[in-house]
Design a protein around this motif. Structure first.
Motif, PDB file in Angstrom:
ATOM      1  N   GLU A 161       0.832  -1.205   0.000  1.00  0.00           N
ATOM      2  CA  GLU A 161       0.000   0.000   0.000  1.00  0.00           C
ATOM      3  C   GLU A 161       0.864   1.251   0.000  1.00  0.00           C
ATOM      4  N   ALA A 162       1.981   1.187   0.715  1.00  0.00           N
ATOM      5  CA  ALA A 162       2.820   2.371   0.850  1.00  0.00           C
ATOM      6  C   ALA A 162       3.640   2.652  -0.394  1.00  0.00           C
ATOM      7  N   ASN A 163       3.912   1.599  -1.183  1.00  0.00           N
ATOM      8  CA  ASN A 163       4.898   1.752  -2.230  1.00  0.00           C
ATOM      9  C   ASN A 163       4.426   1.449  -3.641  1.00  0.00           C
ATOM     10  N   ALA A 180      -5.409  -0.670  -2.589  1.00  0.00           N
ATOM     11  CA  ALA A 180      -5.202  -1.005  -3.993  1.00  0.00           C
ATOM     12  C   ALA A 180      -6.516  -1.301  -4.697  1.00  0.00           C
ATOM     13  N   GLY A 181      -7.552  -1.616  -3.938  1.00  0.00           N
ATOM     14  CA  GLY A 181      -8.839  -1.943  -4.533  1.00  0.00           C
ATOM     15  C   GLY A 181      -9.752  -0.752  -4.707  1.00  0.00           C
ATOM     16  N   ALA A 182      -9.247   0.468  -4.511  1.00  0.00           N
ATOM     17  CA  ALA A 182     -10.079   1.660  -4.638  1.00  0.00           C
ATOM     18  C   ALA A 182     -10.618   1.767  -6.061  1.00  0.00           C
ATOM     19  N   SER A 183     -11.838   2.215  -6.182  1.00  0.00           N
ATOM     20  CA  SER A 183     -12.495   2.285  -7.488  1.00  0.00           C
ATOM     21  C   SER A 183     -13.115   3.659  -7.705  1.00  0.00           C
ATOM     22  N   PRO A 216      -4.505   3.435  -8.065  1.00  0.00           N
ATOM     23  CA  PRO A 216      -5.035   2.310  -7.283  1.00  0.00           C
ATOM     24  C   PRO A 216      -5.792   1.267  -8.093  1.00  0.00           C
ATOM     25  N   GLY A 217      -6.393   1.683  -9.219  1.00  0.00           N
ATOM     26  CA  GLY A 217      -7.162   0.729 -10.000  1.00  0.00           C
ATOM     27  C   GLY A 217      -6.344  -0.068 -10.987  1.00  0.00           C
ATOM     28  N   ASP A 218      -5.039   0.085 -10.969  1.00  0.00           N
ATOM     29  CA  ASP A 218      -4.180  -0.599 -11.938  1.00  0.00           C
ATOM     30  C   ASP A 218      -3.561  -1.843 -11.316  1.00  0.00           C
ATOM     31  N   PRO A 219      -4.123  -3.028 -11.576  1.00  0.00           N
ATOM     32  CA  PRO A 219      -3.581  -4.247 -10.956  1.00  0.00           C
ATOM     33  C   PRO A 219      -2.235  -4.669 -11.529  1.00  0.00           C
ATOM     34  N   SER A 220      -1.859  -4.115 -12.675  1.00  0.00           N
ATOM     35  CA  SER A 220      -0.589  -4.509 -13.291  1.00  0.00           C
ATOM     36  C   SER A 220       0.590  -3.702 -12.772  1.00  0.00           C
ATOM     37  N   PRO A 243       0.208  14.088 -11.385  1.00  0.00           N
ATOM     38  CA  PRO A 243       0.053  13.712  -9.969  1.00  0.00           C
ATOM     39  C   PRO A 243      -0.527  12.312  -9.833  1.00  0.00           C
ATOM     40  N   PRO A 244      -0.167  11.590  -8.792  1.00  0.00           N
ATOM     41  CA  PRO A 244      -0.707  10.243  -8.581  1.00  0.00           C
ATOM     42  C   PRO A 244      -2.224  10.262  -8.430  1.00  0.00           C
ATOM     43  N   GLU A 245      -2.876   9.349  -9.103  1.00  0.00           N
ATOM     44  CA  GLU A 245      -4.334   9.315  -9.074  1.00  0.00           C
ATOM     45  C   GLU A 245      -4.887   8.952  -7.704  1.00  0.00           C
ATOM     46  N   ARG A 246      -4.066   8.340  -6.864  1.00  0.00           N
ATOM     47  CA  ARG A 246      -4.552   7.966  -5.537  1.00  0.00           C
ATOM     48  C   ARG A 246      -5.060   9.193  -4.763  1.00  0.00           C
ATOM     49  N   TYR A 247      -4.496  10.382  -5.076  1.00  0.00           N
ATOM     50  CA  TYR A 247      -4.924  11.582  -4.359  1.00  0.00           C
ATOM     51  C   TYR A 247      -6.297  12.079  -4.808  1.00  0.00           C
ATOM     52  N   LEU A 248      -6.812  11.537  -5.914  1.00  0.00           N
ATOM     53  CA  LEU A 248      -8.200  11.803  -6.275  1.00  0.00           C
ATOM     54  C   LEU A 248      -9.142  11.291  -5.187  1.00  0.00           C
ATOM     55  N   PHE A 249      -8.841  10.102  -4.692  1.00  0.00           N
ATOM     56  CA  PHE A 249      -9.700   9.491  -3.679  1.00  0.00           C
ATOM     57  C   PHE A 249      -9.656  10.278  -2.370  1.00  0.00           C
ATOM     58  N   ILE A 250      -8.488  10.800  -2.062  1.00  0.00           N
ATOM     59  CA  ILE A 250      -8.354  11.596  -0.842  1.00  0.00           C
ATOM     60  C   ILE A 250      -9.125  12.912  -0.983  1.00  0.00           C
TER      61      ILE A 250
END
Length: 234
Positions: A48-50, A128-131, A55-59, A161-168
């Motif tokens: 999760e940290a690295n 990692a499972g964020a949608s 987050p939606g990219d399993p590859s 920017p990393p898409e993970r910050y969209l969720f935040i």
């Protein structure tokens, strides 16, 4: 009646002796469930940290930094622990982790300044499972992320920017503090000028070079006799 009671006592006593003997037997080969779960928790925390800037990219390959870090971790898993190659890979992995921690620490600073000391860590956690389907305000969050990218130094201006910050940001919108967050971000972390940005990039990670060397390592290049250094920009 007396004889029946005697037989029952004998049976109970014998059964008790057997139980005691069983309890005294060492549990050889039985895995420690606590140790197993601890390993699993730590493994997930590391992932999760690295990984998963997206987050939606399993590859783990949509972004260069995700693909590079994933390759580094895979290469280190195949390298002999304690070897020169293993140590170099560890240095480069930690350098990439530090870059991500730096961004996260900036967000943490702003959230704590807004009074979310206890909640900041959970607000910044994205699995990692964020949608995107579960987000409430995708368009507004994306607009704010673009604002932070162009009008603050929370992220490198040379990379998306990393898409993970969209969720935040979606969470902050739900809490009605997103605009306050952006205001604080502009004040605490104003955009850098070109010289400052160039200096920051020189201290960063050369992703193409890093990925090329990782691929060479995974293709069988020697690690102990390789004279190359770590993969940070010099």
């Amino acid at each position: 009646m007396g004889s029946m009671f005697f037989k029952l006592c004998c049976c109970c006593c014998c059964a008790g002796d057997d139980d005691d003997d069983d309890e005294k037997q060492p549990l050889v080969g039985t895995p420690d469930p606590l140790e197993y779960f601890s390993r699993e928790v730590q493994k997930r925390r590391d992932e999760e940290a690295n990984l998963w800037s997206e987050p939606g990219d399993p590859s783990h390959s949509e972004r260069d930094d995700d693909r590079t870090l994933y390759a580094l971790l895979q290469a280190r898993n195949k390298t002999r622990m304690g070897s020169t190659g293993y140590r170099r890979l560890s240095v480069d992995i930690e350098a990439m982790r530090d870059t991500r921690r730096e961004v996260r620490d900036k967000w943490m600073t702003i959230l704590e300044n807004l009074g979310f000391m206890a909640e900041a860590d959970s607000l910044l956690t994205v699995s990692a499972g964020a949608s995107l389907d579960r987000m409430r305000n995708v368009a507004a969050a994306r607009s704010l992320l673009q604002t932070l990218h162009t009008q603050t130094s929370l992220f490198s201006s040379r990379e998306p920017p990393p898409e993970r910050y969209l969720f935040i940001l979606d969470r902050l919108l739900y809490l009605d503090i997103a605009e306050d967050f952006v205001t604080k971000a502009k004040r605490f972390f104003p955009p850098r000028d070109d010289s400052e940005e160039d200096e920051a990039n020189q201290l960063g990670i050369n992703l193409p070079l890093l990925l090329a060397r990782v691929e060479a390592t995974m293709n069988g290049a020697p690690d102990d006799d390789d004279s190359g250094g770590s993969l940070e920009k010099s």
